[in-house]
Scaffold this motif. Structure first.
Motif, PDB file in Angstrom:
ATOM      1  N   GLY A   1     -10.289   6.234  -8.539  1.00  0.00           N
ATOM      2  CA  GLY A   1     -10.180   5.275  -7.451  1.00  0.00           C
ATOM      3  C   GLY A   1      -8.783   4.867  -7.033  1.00  0.00           C
ATOM      4  O   GLY A   1      -8.629   3.928  -6.252  1.00  0.00           O
ATOM      5  N   HIS A   2      -7.753   5.569  -7.471  1.00  0.00           N
ATOM      6  CA  HIS A   2      -6.412   5.127  -7.074  1.00  0.00           C
ATOM      7  C   HIS A   2      -6.088   5.499  -5.637  1.00  0.00           C
ATOM      8  O   HIS A   2      -5.232   4.905  -5.016  1.00  0.00           O
ATOM      9  CB  HIS A   2      -5.346   5.674  -8.032  1.00  0.00           C
ATOM     10  CG  HIS A   2      -5.149   7.151  -7.965  1.00  0.00           C
ATOM     11  ND1 HIS A   2      -6.149   8.059  -8.244  1.00  0.00           N
ATOM     12  CD2 HIS A   2      -4.065   7.885  -7.661  1.00  0.00           C
ATOM     13  CE1 HIS A   2      -5.687   9.295  -8.111  1.00  0.00           C
ATOM     14  NE2 HIS A   2      -4.427   9.216  -7.756  1.00  0.00           N
ATOM     15  N   GLU A   3      -6.788   6.525  -5.112  1.00  0.00           N
ATOM     16  CA  GLU A   3      -6.594   6.923  -3.718  1.00  0.00           C
ATOM     17  C   GLU A   3      -7.945   7.018  -3.047  1.00  0.00           C
ATOM     18  O   GLU A   3      -8.959   7.280  -3.692  1.00  0.00           O
ATOM     19  CB  GLU A   3      -5.952   8.322  -3.620  1.00  0.00           C
ATOM     20  CG  GLU A   3      -4.513   8.377  -4.033  1.00  0.00           C
ATOM     21  CD  GLU A   3      -3.970   9.811  -3.992  1.00  0.00           C
ATOM     22  OE1 GLU A   3      -4.680  10.728  -3.501  1.00  0.00           O
ATOM     23  OE2 GLU A   3      -2.841   9.992  -4.448  1.00  0.00           O
ATOM     24  N   VAL A   4      -7.917   6.880  -1.708  1.00  0.00           N
ATOM     25  CA  VAL A   4      -9.116   7.184  -0.928  1.00  0.00           C
ATOM     26  C   VAL A   4      -8.710   8.159   0.169  1.00  0.00           C
ATOM     27  O   VAL A   4      -7.619   8.054   0.726  1.00  0.00           O
ATOM     28  CB  VAL A   4      -9.760   5.905  -0.352  1.00  0.00           C
ATOM     29  CG1 VAL A   4      -8.871   5.233   0.687  1.00  0.00           C
ATOM     30  CG2 VAL A   4     -11.138   6.188   0.226  1.00  0.00           C
ATOM     31  N   TRP A   5      -9.560   9.116   0.409  1.00  0.00           N
ATOM     32  CA  TRP A   5      -9.341  10.101   1.465  1.00  0.00           C
ATOM     33  C   TRP A   5     -10.343   9.813   2.580  1.00  0.00           C
ATOM     34  O   TRP A   5     -11.549   9.701   2.312  1.00  0.00           O
ATOM     35  CB  TRP A   5      -9.537  11.521   0.932  1.00  0.00           C
ATOM     36  CG  TRP A   5      -8.494  11.968  -0.059  1.00  0.00           C
ATOM     37  CD1 TRP A   5      -7.890  11.227  -1.028  1.00  0.00           C
ATOM     38  CD2 TRP A   5      -7.940  13.288  -0.171  1.00  0.00           C
ATOM     39  NE1 TRP A   5      -7.002  12.005  -1.734  1.00  0.00           N
ATOM     40  CE2 TRP A   5      -7.012  13.270  -1.230  1.00  0.00           C
ATOM     41  CE3 TRP A   5      -8.147  14.489   0.521  1.00  0.00           C
ATOM     42  CZ2 TRP A   5      -6.289  14.403  -1.617  1.00  0.00           C
ATOM     43  CZ3 TRP A   5      -7.431  15.615   0.140  1.00  0.00           C
ATOM     44  CH2 TRP A   5      -6.511  15.570  -0.910  1.00  0.00           C
TER      45      TRP A   5
ATOM     46  N   ILE B   1      -4.842  10.018   3.667  1.00  0.00           N
ATOM     47  CA  ILE B   1      -4.936   9.591   2.267  1.00  0.00           C
ATOM     48  C   ILE B   1      -4.225   8.242   2.111  1.00  0.00           C
ATOM     49  O   ILE B   1      -3.085   8.082   2.555  1.00  0.00           O
ATOM     50  CB  ILE B   1      -4.277  10.645   1.358  1.00  0.00           C
ATOM     51  CG1 ILE B   1      -4.935  12.014   1.590  1.00  0.00           C
ATOM     52  CG2 ILE B   1      -4.357  10.222  -0.113  1.00  0.00           C
ATOM     53  CD1 ILE B   1      -4.096  13.182   1.104  1.00  0.00           C
ATOM     54  N   TYR B   2      -4.915   7.298   1.465  1.00  0.00           N
ATOM     55  CA  TYR B   2      -4.361   5.956   1.283  1.00  0.00           C
ATOM     56  C   TYR B   2      -4.367   5.552  -0.185  1.00  0.00           C
ATOM     57  O   TYR B   2      -5.270   5.931  -0.939  1.00  0.00           O
ATOM     58  CB  TYR B   2      -5.191   4.919   2.064  1.00  0.00           C
ATOM     59  CG  TYR B   2      -5.121   5.084   3.553  1.00  0.00           C
ATOM     60  CD1 TYR B   2      -4.126   4.467   4.312  1.00  0.00           C
ATOM     61  CD2 TYR B   2      -6.050   5.888   4.207  1.00  0.00           C
ATOM     62  CE1 TYR B   2      -4.069   4.634   5.684  1.00  0.00           C
ATOM     63  CE2 TYR B   2      -5.994   6.072   5.583  1.00  0.00           C
ATOM     64  CZ  TYR B   2      -5.001   5.436   6.312  1.00  0.00           C
ATOM     65  OH  TYR B   2      -4.942   5.621   7.671  1.00  0.00           O
ATOM     66  N   ASP B   3      -3.380   4.753  -0.543  1.00  0.00           N
ATOM     67  CA  ASP B   3      -3.358   4.065  -1.828  1.00  0.00           C
ATOM     68  C   ASP B   3      -4.368   2.914  -1.739  1.00  0.00           C
ATOM     69  O   ASP B   3      -4.319   2.119  -0.800  1.00  0.00           O
ATOM     70  CB  ASP B   3      -1.945   3.528  -2.070  1.00  0.00           C
ATOM     71  CG  ASP B   3      -1.811   2.854  -3.427  1.00  0.00           C
ATOM     72  OD1 ASP B   3      -0.940   3.270  -4.190  1.00  0.00           O
ATOM     73  OD2 ASP B   3      -2.562   1.884  -3.709  1.00  0.00           O
ATOM     74  N   THR B   4      -5.264   2.799  -2.708  1.00  0.00           N
ATOM     75  CA  THR B   4      -6.323   1.797  -2.586  1.00  0.00           C
ATOM     76  C   THR B   4      -5.892   0.406  -3.035  1.00  0.00           C
ATOM     77  O   THR B   4      -6.636  -0.551  -2.846  1.00  0.00           O
ATOM     78  CB  THR B   4      -7.571   2.203  -3.397  1.00  0.00           C
ATOM     79  OG1 THR B   4      -7.193   2.395  -4.759  1.00  0.00           O
ATOM     80  CG2 THR B   4      -8.184   3.467  -2.851  1.00  0.00           C
TER      81      THR B   4
END
Lengths: 413, 99
Positions: free
Chosen positions: A367-371, A382-385
């Protein structure tokens, strides 16, 4: 970024070389490209890499819905590493992975079931198994792939190795909400008759348990990560229905009864999706139908614990793997926006507009990133969550679903 | 927001504009396609290719698009489309896409 591979097996190594030499500098990119070309040349002479030399644990596939192709992506490189073509009509396509994360089974709207090898980046096998299908699942032991069909209505089960059909389960109804549960079983729901069926594939012939009285027009369903609770969304009722699959036989339980009572239902321009990522803290989070809100129920008692007003009608409400935040996207015409909800306060803590047509979200396994797939911008972003900072983007053609291989080890996806 | 307010808010902008074929073609493929399939051969909603719609008159189809079919998932598109837009889509569906 490296162009699509010339041969299988070396792709990942070249991508890694690129990463090693440079990170996002033009000069480095050129050097990397020259290096990659050299490697590609060497590959003609070098013996093939031993099987298993390339890991698949951080790979994924992005459905390119209009062109009938899959983009192969590397999650840790935040890059595409190839493309698999020739999969037919992939509008509304989804896929599941084999337990070894080498193969994916892709369920096309046109009834095509395609097995692809993500290492070789090729189509291994393809069958047209129905006229019109909506999704699929793979059994816990990896032996069977099941597909739910609108036309002809029912579920068909295939041998995961050969794609030979091993069971045909006609239902006389459009069939939705197909999931896998432990014990080599599949669960699915019948749009036209409001039933849920449990098919046990562990023996010689499938054993079917029919559960009646789920409610009018189930449109999708989910099963929780432990395989215990099956929740069906209903188009024709002002509630959802849940089954405790540890009960024998399971009995439908109405949840969130009358959640829209006294309020006019808004036109539904896209049916919500129910996904297995529903547990957020102690609650399940669910998209409302015909209302601009997400609904919360206690995961144990299934009693309502809250509602969160949202920007539009939610399509996906997906819990980050740790459950602390829930990310929500919306139906046309508000589908350029994402909201992030804190699962403790149940309040929206962040809202932004990634671009036109945000169709799907996929978290990295922890869960550290979301695409996000942004269809009309032709990008995966791509985002940092935690910080919500944009970390990268990947050019792609009309992307819809994003699927990381870690799904292979989760139930009900 | 209740439905009337939604209608008032959303109907204002497109009502007077000429149909934009590019945008409407995209809407049909992508958004009608959510239920009817991107190739319009059907999904949760029925096949809406020309042969399947042969029994429909243009005006009836325009009305279905604008007002939906109560009791089914077909929603009213009046909040998002002008009558001219809906008539353009009806023609487009009955004629079929040359592509």
């Amino acid at each position: 970024m490296i162009p699509a591979p010339l041969s299988s097996g070396t792709t990942k190594d070249r991508a890694r070389s690129d990463f090693h030499l440079s990170r996002n500098t033009p000069a480095g990119g050129l050097r990397a490209r020259m290096f990659a070309l050299t490697l590609a040349g060497l590959a003609l002479f070098a013996p093939p890499l031993p099987a298993g030399a390339q890991a698949t644990g951080d790979l994924g596939l992005v459905v390119e819905r209009a062109s009938g192709s899959l983009l192969v992506v590397d999650q840790s490189e935040r890059a595409s590493i190839g493309r698999i073509t020739g999969l037919g009509d992939l509008s509304h396509a989804s896929l599941v992975y084999s337990p070894d994360e080498q193969f994916a089974y892709v369920f096309g709207r046109d009834g095509g079931l395609t097995k692809v090898d993500i290492l070789a980046q090729t189509v291994v096998n393809r069958v047209m198994q129905a006229g019109n299908s909506i999704g699929g699942a793979i059994s816990d032991d990896g032996r069977f792939v099941a597909v739910s069909n609108y036309e002809p209505g029912g579920v068909r089960v295939f041998d995961a190795d050969t794609l030979a059909m091993v069971a045909d389960i006609p239902t006389g109804s459009k069939t939705v909400g197909l999931v896998d549960i432990p014990g080599t079983k599949f669960v699915f729901s019948l749009w036209d008759s409001g039933e849920t069926w449990i098919a046990d594939l562990s023996g010689e012939t499938p054993q079917i348990t029919r559960v009646k009285g789920m409610g009018a027009n189930p449109y999708d369903a989910l099963v929780t990560g432990d395989g215990r609770t099956y929740i069906a969304g209903l188009f024709g009722e002002d509630h959802l229905s849940a089954l405790d699959l540890w009960q024998d036989p399971p009995e439908p339980q109405s949840i969130l009864p009358g959640y829209a009572e006294g309020r006019e239902g808004l036109p539904v321009y896209k049916m919500p999706h129910l996904e297995g990522w529903a547990l957020a803290g102690q609650d399940f989070v669910l998209p409302a139908m015909g209302q601009h809100e997400v609904l919360w129920v206690d995961a144990r008692t299934l009693k309502e614990t809250g509602r969160t007003p949202t920007h539009g009608q939610p399509v996906f409400a997906i819990s980050r793997p740790d459950g602390r935040h829930v990310w929500v996207n919306f139906a046309h015409p508000l589908n350029d926006t994402i909201q992030v909800i804190d699962s403790v306060s149940k309040e929206v803590i962040h809202q932004f507009a990634p671009g036109p047509g945000v169709l799907h979200m996929e978290f990295t396994p922890r869960g550290h990133e979301v695409w996000l797939s942004v269809r009309d911008a032709g990008k995966v972003i791509i985002y940092d969550t935690e910080t919500f900072e944009q970390l990268g983007e990947i050019a792609t053609e009309s992307p819809s679903g994003i699927f990381f291989t870690a799904r292979a080890h989760r139930m009900g996806l | 927001m209740n439905r009337l307010a939604t209608i008032l808010a959303l109907a204002a902008a497109p009502a007077l504009a000429d149909p934009d074929p590019e945008a409407l073609r995209r809407l049909v493929r992508q958004d009608c396609g959510s239920c009817h399939g991107m190739t319009l051969k059907g999904g949760l909603g029925p096949d809406i290719r020309p042969a399947a719609l042969a029994s429909y008159q243009r005006d009836d189809l325009t009305t279905v698009i604008l007002d939906g079919i109560p009791g089914t998932p077909m929603p009213p598109w009046r909040p998002l489309l002008s009558e001219g837009d809906a008539a353009w889509i009806a023609d487009y569906l009955l004629r079929g896409d040359p592509e």
